[in-house]
Design an enzyme around this catalytic site. Structure first.
Site, short mmCIF file in Angstrom:
data_model
loop_
_atom_site.label_atom_id
_atom_site.label_comp_id
_atom_site.label_asym_id
_atom_site.label_seq_id
_atom_site.Cartn_x
_atom_site.Cartn_y
_atom_site.Cartn_z
NE ARG A 37 7.76 2.92 4.57
CZ ARG A 37 8.96 3.13 5.12
NH1 ARG A 37 9.47 2.24 5.95
NH2 ARG A 37 9.64 4.20 4.83
CB SER A 44 -8.86 -22.12 -35.82
OG SER A 44 -9.64 -23.06 -35.12
#
Length: 473
Positions: free
Chosen positions: A326, A286
Site C-alpha cells: 500500500r 456576453s
C-alpha cells in the site's frame, strides 16, 4: 449552513445530476453500500448473527452522516473510510436494539483499501451507466445527421486549408464513429471488486471462513455480485490496471467529445457559419456585447477535453509509483483524478447531447464556402483524368495551371483556374461538357456515402431506433 464546492469554477460539471453521482455524498453512499453489502455476504455465509445485515443496511443511510465532519476527520487516517467506519459502528450500536451483535458484521476482515477501491468502482459503474444514456442520445443524433445530410456538400479542410469536396453527412458519421468507438470500449470494461485484507493476503478472511463452506474467494465473489461489480480472481490492491483502464476509457470518450467541439467552434464562426448551436434564452450571452451569441456548449465540452488527458496521466503516474503493498501517497492521488474524470465525462456528455440533438445546419453556407476554392478543389481528380491525355508532360502542364491560379487573389482563383485549364486542355481531348463534369464537386466524393454507411453499420447499438444504420448490412 456551511460553504461547499458547488462547481463555481467547473461549469462543465456544475450540475445536480453530476453531483448526485460523483459528489462527496455519493462517495459516502458508495462506501456505506460496500459495508452493507459485505454484511449481507457474511450473514448469507452464516459467519455473523442472523439479522445483522438488516441493521447494517439501515445504519448505512448516507443521509444520516455529516460529510464535512468525515472529510475533516479523514486527515487523521489519510482516507475517509476510517472516520466513517467509526460513525457507522456507532449507528449500528444504536439500531441494534435486540442486542444480536450486528456490529460484528461491520468491516470484518476488510481493510480501508478494499472498501474505498470497491466503492470507487461502484461509483464509476453508476456514473458510466448514466453517462452512456447521454452518449447514446448523442450518437443517435449524429447518426440521424449522417443520413439526413449524406448528400449535403461542404468543403473538406486539411491543415486549415480547403482540401477536397466533402459531405456534412460524412463529417457527422466520423464524429459518430469517434464517440461510438470510445463508448463501446468504456462499456466493455470490467469494474472489479477489491478484496485483499490488511496486507493483501486474505489472512483475516481465511481465519474467519475456517470451518465454514466459504472461502475468502467465494466471499469476494459474493460481494461482487451484491455490488454488481465484476469478480476479481485475486486482490489487485497494488496493480492499478482497473483504475488506469477506466481512466483511459473516460479520457478517450472525452477526446471524441473534444473533436466535435473543436470542429463546431470553427464551423460556427460568423465568417464560416456552416453550423449553429441550439438557441436557448440567456445562453451564449456576453457581459459587455449584447450582439454576441457565444457557442458555450462547445466551449464547455472543449474545456473538459483539455482537462481529461492530464487527469488520466495522473492515474498512470500513481500506478507507476505504487510502492509496497500500500503506497505512501500514490493511491491517495488517484481519488480526486478519477472522480474529476467521471464528473467531466458526465457533464460534457449532457452538454454534447443537447448540442447534437439541436444542432442547426446551414447547407447554403456550406455551398458558399465550397465555392471559395471552387474548381481548384477538383485539381487532383482533373489531374488523374486529364494528365494522361496530354502526353508525358501532362502533369507538369496541369501543375502550371494551378501554380498560376494561386498567384491571383482568392476571389478570382475559381474563374482563372477554369479559364487556364480550358486553354491548357484541347477541346478534342476533353469537351466542354466533360470538363464541366470533372469540375462538379459532387463528382469527386469517392466513397463518402459508403464510408458513412459502413461506420453506422459497425455500431448498431449506438445508432438509435430512428435511423437505418443499424439495419443496413
Amino acid at each position: 449552513m456551511t460553504d461547499g464546492d458547488f462547481g463555481l469554477l467547473s461549469p462543465v460539471s456544475a450540475s445536480p445530476a453530476v453531483t448526485a453521482l460523483t459528489g462527496d455524498r455519493a462517495v459516502i453512499a458508495a462506501i456505506l453500500h460496500v459495508e452493507a453489502s459485505w454484511a449481507a455476504v457474511l450473514e448469507g455465509a452464516g459467519l455473523v448473527p442472523a439479522g445483522s445485515a438488516a441493521v447494517v443496511a439501515e445504519a448505512a443511510d448516507a443521509g444520516s452522516y455529516d460529510v464535512l465532519s468525515v472529510a475533516e476527520r479523514a486527515q487523521g487516517g489519510a482516507n475517509p473510510v476510517i472516520p466513517l467506519l467509526g460513525d457507522l459502528r456507532a449507528r449500528v450500536r444504536e439500531l441494534d436494539t435486540s442486542g444480536i451483535g450486528a456490529g460484528k458484521a461491520v468491516h470484518t476482515s476488510l481493510t480501508s483499501q478494499d472498501v474505498l477501491d470497491s466503492a470507487l468502482m461502484l461509483l464509476a459503474s453508476r456514473t458510466v451507466s448514466s453517462l452512456l444514456v447521454d452518449v447514446k442520445g448523442t450518437t443517435t443524433a449524429l447518426a440521424a445527421l449522417a443520413e439526413q445530410h449524406a448528400d449535403t456538400l461542404c468543403v473538406g479542410r486539411s491543415l486549415t486549408q480547403h482540401a477536397l469536396p466533402y459531405t456534412f453527412g460524412l463529417k457527422a458519421a466520423q464524429w459518430f464513429q469517434g464517440v461510438a468507438a470510445a463508448a463501446a470500449r468504456l462499456e466493455s470494461l470490467d469494474l472489479p471488486v477489491q478484496f485483499g485484507g490488511a496486507g493483501g493476503t486474505l489472512a483475516s478472511a481465511t481465519k474467519l471462513a475456517a470451518g465454514s463452506d466459504s472461502t475468502p474467494f467465494t466471499l469476494a465473489d459474493s460481494l461482487a455480485a451484491e455490488l454488481g461489480l465484476a469478480p476479481a480472481p485475486a486482490p489487485w490492491h497494488s496493480n492499478r490496471l482497473a483504475v488506469t483502464a477506466l481512466g483511459d476509457g473516460l479520457a478517450a470518450l472525452i477526446d471524441s467529445f473534444g473533436k466535435i467541439a473543436a470542429d463546431l467552434l470553427f464551423l460556427s464562426r460568423p465568417e464560416v457559419a456552416e453550423l449553429g448551436e441550439p438557441l436557448a434564452a440567456g445562453r451564449g450571452v456576453s457581459s459587455a456585447m449584447p450582439q454576441k451569441q457565444n457557442p458555450v456548449l462547445s466551449v464547455l465540452v472543449r474545456s473538459a477535453a483539455l482537462q481529461a488527458p492530464g487527469l488520466a496521466a495522473q492515474l498512470h503516474l500513481a500506478a507507476a509509483t505504487f510502492n509496497d503493498e500500500r503506497p505512501d501517497g500514490a493511491w491517495h492521488s488517484e481519488w480526486p483524478a478519477l472522480r474529476q474524470l467521471l464528473a467531466l465525462a458526465l457533464g460534457a456528455a449532457g452538454h454534447l447531447r443537447e448540442l447534437t440533438e439541436g444542432l442547426r445546419v446551414f447547407p447554403d453556407a456550406m455551398l458558399t464556402n465550397l465555392g471559395i476554392s471552387g474548381p481548384l478543389l477538383l485539381s487532383e481528380g482533373v489531374g488523374a483524368a486529364v494528365a494522361p491525355l496530354l502526353g508525358e508532360d501532362g502533369k507538369q502542364k496541369l501543375q502550371a495551371v494551378v501554380d498560376e491560379t494561386l498567384k491571383a487573389p482568392a476571389a478570382e482563383q475559381s474563374r482563372i483556374y477554369t479559364k487556364l485549364l480550358r486553354e491548357a486542355v484541347p477541346a478534342d481531348k476533353v469537351s466542354d461538357a466533360e470538363l464541366e463534369a470533372l469540375l462538379d464537386p459532387a463528382s469527386y466524393l469517392g466513397e463518402a456515402s459508403e464510408i458513412s454507411r459502413r461506420i453506422l453499420a459497425a455500431y448498431p447499438a449506438f445508432t438509435g431506433p430512428s435511423t437505418k444504420g443499424a439495419t443496413r448490412g
